[in-house]
Design an enzyme around this catalytic site. Structure first.
Site, PDB file in Angstrom:
ATOM      1  N   THR A 323       4.154 -11.063  48.293  1.00  0.00           N
ATOM      2  CA  THR A 323       4.972 -11.823  47.526  1.00  0.00           C
ATOM      3  C   THR A 323       6.263 -12.617  48.429  1.00  0.00           C
ATOM      4  O   THR A 323       6.260 -12.331  49.686  1.00  0.00           O
ATOM      5  CB  THR A 323       5.674 -11.061  46.530  1.00  0.00           C
ATOM      6  OG1 THR A 323       6.683 -10.127  47.370  1.00  0.00           O
ATOM      7  CG2 THR A 323       4.920 -10.173  45.624  1.00  0.00           C
ATOM      8  N   CYS A 324       6.583 -13.412  47.694  1.00  0.00           N
ATOM      9  CA  CYS A 324       7.729 -14.252  48.434  1.00  0.00           C
ATOM     10  C   CYS A 324       9.191 -13.556  48.293  1.00  0.00           C
ATOM     11  O   CYS A 324      10.175 -14.260  48.769  1.00  0.00           O
ATOM     12  CB  CYS A 324       7.832 -15.558  47.804  1.00  0.00           C
ATOM     13  SG  CYS A 324       6.266 -16.482  47.712  1.00  0.00           S
ATOM     14  N   ASP A 325       8.924 -12.340  48.174  1.00  0.00           N
ATOM     15  CA  ASP A 325      10.513 -11.669  47.987  1.00  0.00           C
ATOM     16  C   ASP A 325      10.621 -11.088  49.528  1.00  0.00           C
ATOM     17  O   ASP A 325       9.655 -10.059  49.978  1.00  0.00           O
ATOM     18  CB  ASP A 325      10.235 -10.551  46.987  1.00  0.00           C
ATOM     19  CG  ASP A 325      11.562 -10.156  46.684  1.00  0.00           C
ATOM     20  OD1 ASP A 325      12.164  -9.561  47.550  1.00  0.00           O
ATOM     21  OD2 ASP A 325      12.113 -10.209  45.532  1.00  0.00           O
TER      22      ASP A 325
END
Ligand code: PLP
Length: 376
Positions: A323-325
């Site tokens: 994810t982009c987290d």
């Protein structure tokens, strides 16, 4: 890995990320726990993995169930468990959940506050209740903080009040934290519980049951005591503190029943060196913190990761999710060796992921689905 799992992996009849779980292993774990804790009722902590095949398998083995919510109680009933074998073990329950559970025939409820006792007296009149003690969780790799439990004096007061209010003061419980790697925490807690039993006897209340909770560990990367070691330590402590007059014993294992029954198969999305991180090699998998590997927070639970189909020398990798987290990094400090040749499209296995993975997976964060689940 069992031949059954290996055959399924070879079949390729799944897409990644996928949890593949061996129900024979769940059965073996149940039998090993029962052997280590004879004359003890095993209540499976459903939250570890609530999948129907697991609940069905355990129901057939004669397991009882520890439920955290009315939704879990419904799952247990659907799996054929009798309501008399279900413990509503969360000390924080909605009124509607207490009411539904009581009317369904559930008759064992946990509490650790006067306010929860009030709810139980009103909504489940005459029910069996037990009070949860706060105890040391030292030695636990996934502790449960200060969220639950009360002190021995308060527990005594509340159990007397429970009797006054028409409830059945049934027993005491504690939880020494999850992935508890030492036997001492159980022994210390049994000593504290025994004092409350004695205190209450002086006030004319004979408790029936002691629930020593869950916490029994899985062997991830490091060795752990055997189930037999835990059983023997608990027996010693009971002898020391209760003599020959033992309460009925209850355990609530989650992780130890299902953890090592499952393996996650994951695809490498990207393998690259990061100049901004001392040129360390980063492996991005198609499952991460939000795909269910929540217990990697703080690198608390360190799963073993392997790439059996890829040869060559190993190097320590940084392992991250897709994810982009920014928090979606699994291991940076814990040394995680994987083949240097590992590349995009290769598959890795994340071992012993049968517990606390699928139930933690988020719904569509960044568009990613929870892992597939296959129970064999
Ligand atoms: C989570 C939990 C369990 C199960 O813990 P494990 O460490 O998985 O064995 C048992 N009892 C209670 C009250 C819990 O909250």
């Amino acid at each position: 890995m069992s031949p059954k799992l290996a055959r399924f992996l070879d079949s390729g009849a799944f897409s990644t990320p996928a949890l593949i779980c061996d129900l024979d292993r769940v059965r073996d774990n149940f039998n090993a726990l029962q052997a280590a804790f004879p004359r003890t009722s095993i209540y499976y902590a459903v939250k570890a993995n609530p999948a129907a095949p697991i609940l069905d398998t355990l129901t057939r083995l004669g397991s009882k169930f520890d439920a955290a919510s009315i939704e879990e109680i419904r799952l247990c009933l659907a799996a054929g468990a009798s309501p008399a074998e279900i413990n509503f073990g969360n000390t924080v329950k909605k009124c509607s959940a207490i009411l539904e559970a009581w009317h369904a025939g559930v008759n064992l409820f946990a509490f650790d506050s006067r306010e929860e006792l009030d709810k139980l007296a009103q909504l489940a009149p005459g029910a069996r209740v037990y009070c949860r003690l706060a105890v040391s969780q030292s030695g636990a790799e996934w502790p449960l903080s200060r969220k639950f439990g009360t002190d021995p004096v308060d527990a005594r007061t509340l159990l007397v009040e429970a009797a006054d209010r028409g409830l059945v003061p049934y027993g005491l419980s504690f939880h020494v934290g999850s992935q508890q790697t030492g036997v001492g925490a159980y022994q210390e807690a049994i000593g504290i519980a025994a004092m409350v039993f004695t205190d209450l006897r002086c006030r004319g209340i004979d408790l029936t049951m002691l629930n020593i909770g869950g916490g029994f560990p899985v062997r991830y990367r490091e060795d752990i005591p055997s189930m037999g070691d835990f059983g023997a330590a608990v027996t010693d402590a009971l002898r020391q503190h209760f003599g020959n007059d033992w309460p009925q014993l209850m355990i609530e294992p989650g992780r130890a029943l299902v953890g090592d029954a499952g393996v996650i198969v994951s695809e490498v999305v990207l393998a690259c060196n990061r100049s901004t991180d001392g040129d360390r090699r980063w492996i991005y998998l198609d499952i991460g913190r939000f795909g269910g590997l929540a217990e990697t927070e703080g690198e608390a639970i360190r799963y073993r990761i392997s790439a059996p189909s890829i040869g060559g020398p190993d190097n320590n990798m940084v392992i991250a999710g897709p994810t982009c987290d920014g928090v979606d990094v699994l291991y940076r400090e814990a040394a995680t060796p994987l083949p240097e040749r590992l590349a995009s499209g290769d598959r890795v296995l994340i071992h012993d992921t049968g517990a606390y993975v699928t139930s933690y997976a988020s719904q569509g964060f960044n568009g990613f689905n929870p892992p597939e689940e296959h129970y064999l």
